[in-house]
Scaffold this motif. Structure first.
Motif, PDB file in Angstrom:
ATOM      1  N   LEU A 148     -17.212  -8.080 -19.414  1.00  0.00           N
ATOM      2  CA  LEU A 148     -17.375  -9.204 -18.416  1.00  0.00           C
ATOM      3  C   LEU A 148     -17.717 -10.429 -18.898  1.00  0.00           C
ATOM      4  N   TYR A 149     -16.719 -11.317 -18.329  1.00  0.00           N
ATOM      5  CA  TYR A 149     -17.008 -12.883 -18.865  1.00  0.00           C
ATOM      6  C   TYR A 149     -16.991 -13.948 -17.888  1.00  0.00           C
ATOM      7  N   ASP A 150     -17.530 -15.152 -17.998  1.00  0.00           N
ATOM      8  CA  ASP A 150     -17.518 -15.975 -16.964  1.00  0.00           C
ATOM      9  C   ASP A 150     -16.079 -16.908 -17.062  1.00  0.00           C
ATOM     10  N   VAL A 151     -15.316 -16.735 -16.171  1.00  0.00           N
ATOM     11  CA  VAL A 151     -14.049 -17.073 -15.636  1.00  0.00           C
ATOM     12  C   VAL A 151     -14.082 -18.496 -15.908  1.00  0.00           C
ATOM     13  N   CYS A 152     -14.968 -19.248 -15.372  1.00  0.00           N
ATOM     14  CA  CYS A 152     -15.152 -20.502 -15.144  1.00  0.00           C
ATOM     15  C   CYS A 152     -15.401 -21.334 -16.770  1.00  0.00           C
ATOM     16  N   LEU A 153     -16.296 -20.641 -17.287  1.00  0.00           N
ATOM     17  CA  LEU A 153     -16.437 -20.979 -18.756  1.00  0.00           C
ATOM     18  C   LEU A 153     -15.503 -21.041 -19.590  1.00  0.00           C
ATOM     19  N   THR A 154     -14.518 -19.968 -19.591  1.00  0.00           N
ATOM     20  CA  THR A 154     -13.321 -19.771 -20.460  1.00  0.00           C
ATOM     21  C   THR A 154     -12.473 -20.726 -20.017  1.00  0.00           C
ATOM     22  N   LEU A 155     -12.467 -21.142 -18.760  1.00  0.00           N
ATOM     23  CA  LEU A 155     -11.273 -22.223 -18.540  1.00  0.00           C
ATOM     24  C   LEU A 155     -11.762 -23.576 -19.224  1.00  0.00           C
ATOM     25  N   HIS A 156     -12.889 -23.790 -19.507  1.00  0.00           N
ATOM     26  CA  HIS A 156     -13.419 -25.124 -20.142  1.00  0.00           C
ATOM     27  C   HIS A 156     -13.320 -25.052 -21.637  1.00  0.00           C
ATOM     28  N   LEU A 157     -13.586 -23.829 -22.151  1.00  0.00           N
ATOM     29  CA  LEU A 157     -13.340 -23.413 -23.637  1.00  0.00           C
ATOM     30  C   LEU A 157     -12.039 -23.315 -24.278  1.00  0.00           C
ATOM     31  N   PRO A 158     -11.979 -24.175 -25.689  1.00  0.00           N
ATOM     32  CA  PRO A 158     -10.960 -23.519 -26.323  1.00  0.00           C
ATOM     33  C   PRO A 158     -10.624 -22.257 -26.548  1.00  0.00           C
ATOM     34  N   GLN A 159     -11.673 -21.520 -26.942  1.00  0.00           N
ATOM     35  CA  GLN A 159     -11.578 -20.152 -27.295  1.00  0.00           C
ATOM     36  C   GLN A 159     -11.993 -19.298 -26.349  1.00  0.00           C
ATOM     37  N   ARG A 160     -11.962 -18.012 -26.464  1.00  0.00           N
ATOM     38  CA  ARG A 160     -12.451 -17.066 -25.607  1.00  0.00           C
ATOM     39  C   ARG A 160     -13.711 -16.859 -25.286  1.00  0.00           C
ATOM     40  N   ALA A 161     -14.320 -16.519 -24.271  1.00  0.00           N
ATOM     41  CA  ALA A 161     -15.849 -16.516 -23.656  1.00  0.00           C
ATOM     42  C   ALA A 161     -16.229 -15.267 -24.243  1.00  0.00           C
ATOM     43  N   VAL A 162     -17.409 -15.081 -24.512  1.00  0.00           N
ATOM     44  CA  VAL A 162     -18.036 -13.653 -24.684  1.00  0.00           C
ATOM     45  C   VAL A 162     -18.216 -12.830 -23.695  1.00  0.00           C
ATOM     46  N   GLY A 163     -17.895 -11.647 -23.771  1.00  0.00           N
ATOM     47  CA  GLY A 163     -17.988 -10.808 -22.666  1.00  0.00           C
ATOM     48  C   GLY A 163     -19.321  -9.679 -22.619  1.00  0.00           C
ATOM     49  N   ASN A 164     -19.633  -9.281 -21.647  1.00  0.00           N
ATOM     50  CA  ASN A 164     -20.978  -8.108 -21.838  1.00  0.00           C
ATOM     51  C   ASN A 164     -20.716  -7.014 -20.990  1.00  0.00           C
ATOM     52  N   ASP A 165     -21.225  -5.910 -21.588  1.00  0.00           N
ATOM     53  CA  ASP A 165     -21.272  -4.645 -20.862  1.00  0.00           C
ATOM     54  C   ASP A 165     -22.556  -4.470 -20.327  1.00  0.00           C
ATOM     55  N   LEU A 166     -22.391  -3.379 -19.163  1.00  0.00           N
ATOM     56  CA  LEU A 166     -23.347  -2.998 -18.432  1.00  0.00           C
ATOM     57  C   LEU A 166     -23.051  -1.660 -17.625  1.00  0.00           C
ATOM     58  N   ASN A 167     -24.014  -0.797 -17.518  1.00  0.00           N
ATOM     59  CA  ASN A 167     -23.788   0.433 -16.988  1.00  0.00           C
ATOM     60  C   ASN A 167     -25.118   0.688 -16.081  1.00  0.00           C
ATOM     61  N   ALA A 168     -25.067   0.337 -14.800  1.00  0.00           N
ATOM     62  CA  ALA A 168     -26.281   0.254 -14.005  1.00  0.00           C
ATOM     63  C   ALA A 168     -25.831   0.443 -12.531  1.00  0.00           C
TER      64      ALA A 168
ATOM     65  N   GLU B  71     -20.076 -22.888  -9.755  1.00  0.00           N
ATOM     66  CA  GLU B  71     -18.993 -23.753 -10.456  1.00  0.00           C
ATOM     67  C   GLU B  71     -17.649 -23.177  -9.788  1.00  0.00           C
ATOM     68  N   LEU B  72     -17.496 -23.010  -8.591  1.00  0.00           N
ATOM     69  CA  LEU B  72     -16.347 -22.488  -7.934  1.00  0.00           C
ATOM     70  C   LEU B  72     -15.195 -23.464  -8.104  1.00  0.00           C
ATOM     71  N   GLU B  73     -15.641 -24.839  -7.936  1.00  0.00           N
ATOM     72  CA  GLU B  73     -14.534 -25.849  -7.977  1.00  0.00           C
ATOM     73  C   GLU B  73     -13.580 -25.729  -9.304  1.00  0.00           C
ATOM     74  N   THR B  74     -14.212 -25.083 -10.341  1.00  0.00           N
ATOM     75  CA  THR B  74     -13.450 -25.125 -11.780  1.00  0.00           C
ATOM     76  C   THR B  74     -12.447 -23.797 -11.183  1.00  0.00           C
ATOM     77  N   LEU B  75     -12.868 -22.814 -10.755  1.00  0.00           N
ATOM     78  CA  LEU B  75     -11.953 -21.680 -10.669  1.00  0.00           C
ATOM     79  C   LEU B  75     -11.004 -22.147  -9.731  1.00  0.00           C
ATOM     80  N   LEU B  76     -11.147 -22.811  -8.457  1.00  0.00           N
ATOM     81  CA  LEU B  76     -10.369 -23.133  -7.352  1.00  0.00           C
ATOM     82  C   LEU B  76      -9.063 -24.113  -7.881  1.00  0.00           C
ATOM     83  N   HIS B  77      -9.654 -24.823  -8.623  1.00  0.00           N
ATOM     84  CA  HIS B  77      -8.553 -26.080  -9.206  1.00  0.00           C
ATOM     85  C   HIS B  77      -7.714 -25.343 -10.139  1.00  0.00           C
ATOM     86  N   ALA B  78      -8.338 -24.269 -11.025  1.00  0.00           N
ATOM     87  CA  ALA B  78      -7.344 -23.358 -11.800  1.00  0.00           C
ATOM     88  C   ALA B  78      -6.200 -22.759 -11.199  1.00  0.00           C
ATOM     89  N   MET B  79      -6.673 -22.212  -9.896  1.00  0.00           N
ATOM     90  CA  MET B  79      -5.653 -21.326  -8.910  1.00  0.00           C
ATOM     91  C   MET B  79      -4.930 -22.520  -8.253  1.00  0.00           C
TER      92      MET B  79
END
Length: 501
Positions: free
Chosen positions: A274-294, A5-13
């Motif tokens: 870590l959260y989905d930047v395209c998702l949060t640009l669509h949502l009125p609230q903040r997106a849920v992030g995840n932690d990972l140690n790999a 969904e790069l179009e969402t990110l690019l239009h925001a930029m």
């Protein structure tokens, strides 16, 4: 572009700016492959974030100057005299812009710390000195030929002129008495008749022969400065796009960080929030992030509840890797990962009635195209791939493709509902593999967080069924499909219910 969904990110930029969109798209899809390059860009971007007004003013100066040059059209620019006149006007405009650049460098050089900006400002101060501007102005005043054009030539054997040379006119005496009564050198003159069009044309041609070389030289000089401003506009366009994105995320109080890149040959991935930047640009609230140690992992298999955030997490990883490689900040509280030699995605596609072959054939054809280009130390993201056939065949295909990729040092992320595929990999007990599962609480609620856990034989489709069609009683158990996956009810559903689902 589609899978992440790069179009969402690019239009925001870009903020509806076509040029910013093109530059951002190019930068994201052609990132750096070496950590030093990424760190260099990060330092420049940090300076831009610390001084957004200066970064935007530098970009706008380049844009305004280039647009003004395009508007300064001279209709006779294909004649030497026209080229010269046009170049003089453009050089005057460019000199003004360069003076503004020098002023910005003098005022801001000490407040920027990145190597990129230090080199940029030092170059402006060194190259654009006072002597430089005085020389430009002197030449421009001379090339306006307010007292006519002075040309020397010699006669050829046939009495035609040749070896035309443009000469510097001798400055007239400063005293008006000398100019009026002083003795003038002997000369021969010829005056054209007022209506002698042929004579005027011949005289114009003589003038063009004299100014041709200097007109070409000045035109090349203007092109040289314009090419510098065009490159400057392109470079700053990317950082202005980054500022646009940062401002939008800041309005939602979403965290961003500069990632710590490591070479492509290493296997690192540690993130927090870590959260989905395209998702949060669509949502009125903040997106849920995840932690990972790999760190040290090369295989990631993601299973669990339907609509539990698996595909969102997969997309967040792909976007973070692209943003990191381009020198951007990433949508997370902290992020450290290795770079890659190419990013590839293989996502499921909706049914296409225009296809000449089956859906599985289409998936295999796309996989074959990826294999033709992929190389070691690349990154590939699978999202419910090879599920167009039955459980056994889909698992076998997925397993063989995954093992082949791992054997060539390709990092693999795979979101899958194929339990047999996930189970076989899990039972291999690979030390370089991590198995993640979408979390679901006892009441069936999705937290959209992933946890390290073994794959389950169900995707908890019953939760969705009860949410859409109402709670079931113990005697109404929903039949289970192959490998424990939730199957639809045996009775056909009304068309309205299917659309609702």
């Amino acid at each position: 572009m589609q899978d992440l969904e790069l179009e969402t990110l690019l239009h925001a930029m870009a903020q509806e700016d076509e040029f910013l969109y093109k530059v951002s798209r190019t930068a994201l899809l052609a990132g750096c492959s070496e950590p030093d390059e990424v760190l260099y860009r990060q330092a420049v971007l940090q300076d831009c974030l610390d001084h957004p007004d200066v970064a935007r003013s530098l970009y706008q100066l380049a844009v305004d100057t280039i647009e003004a040059e395009h508007k300064n059209y001279w209709g006779l620019a294909h004649y030497p005299s026209g080229v010269l006149h046009h170049s003089v006007e453009v050089m005057t405009l460019l000199a003004t812009a360069l003076k503004q650049l020098r002023a910005i460098a003098d005022a801001q050089a000490s407040t920027f710390s990145s190597e990129g900006f230090r080199r940029f400002f030092t170059m402006l101060q060194h190259e654009l000195g006072d002597d430089y501007f005085e020389t430009i102005q002197t030449h421009l005043n001379t090339l306006k030929f307010r007292h006519g054009v002075l040309i020397s030539a010699r006669l050829a054997e046939d009495n035609c002129g040749e070896d035309y040379v443009l000469c510097t006119p001798k400055a007239p005496p400063h005293s008006w008495l000398l100019r009026t009564f002083g003795k003038k050198p002997p000369s021969y003159s010829f005056t054209l008749a007022p209506r002698d069009e042929n004579g005027a044309r011949a005289l114009s041609e003589l003038g063009d022969r004299g100014v041709n070389l200097v007109a070409n030289a000045l035109a090349q000089s203007t092109e040289h400065i314009l090419s510098f401003l065009l490159m400057m506009r392109t470079e700053f366009a990317f950082y202005v796009s980054c500022l646009n994105l940062r401002e939008q995320l800041a309005q939602k109080d979403e965290p961003v960080c500069f990632p710590r890149p490591s070479p492509a040959g290493e296997r690192t991935l540690t993130c927090r929030g870590l959260y989905d930047v395209c998702l949060t640009l669509h949502l009125p609230q903040r997106a849920v992030g995840n932690d990972l140690n790999a760190d040290g992992k090369i295989l990631f298999v993601i299973t669990g509840a339907n609509q539990g955030g698996k595909s969102t997490f997969l997309r967040s990883v792909g976007l973070a890797q692209l943003m990191m490689a381009s020198g951007l900040f990433v949508p997370a509280e902290s992020y450290a990962a290795n770079l890659f030699r190419g990013l590839y995605t293989h996502y499921k596609r909706e049914e296409d009635t225009s296809m000449n072959s089956g859906k599985l054939d289409e998936e295999l054809a796309r996989m074959s195209a990826i294999v033709d280009h992929i190389q070691p130390d690349a990154l590939i993201l699978f999202n419910e791939s090879f599920a167009a056939t039955n459980e056994r065949e889909g698992s076998e295909i997925s397993s063989q493709v995954t093992h082949a990729l791992l054997a060539h040092r390709i990092k693999v992320f795979s979101v899958s509902h194929l339990y047999e595929f996930a189970r076989v990999l899990y039972e291999e007990h690979r030390p370089d593999a991590t198995f993640l599962r979408a979390h679901r609480d006892e009441g069936g609620q999705r937290t959209f967080r992933l946890e390290v856990a073994a794959p389950l034989a169900t995707s908890h489709g019953a939760d969705l069924y009860e949410k859409i069609f109402g709670a079931t009683t113990p005697g109404d158990g929903i039949p289970q499909g192959p490998a424990g996956q939730d199957a639809p009810p045996a009775d056909p559903l009304p068309e309205e219910a299917i659309k609702g689902a």
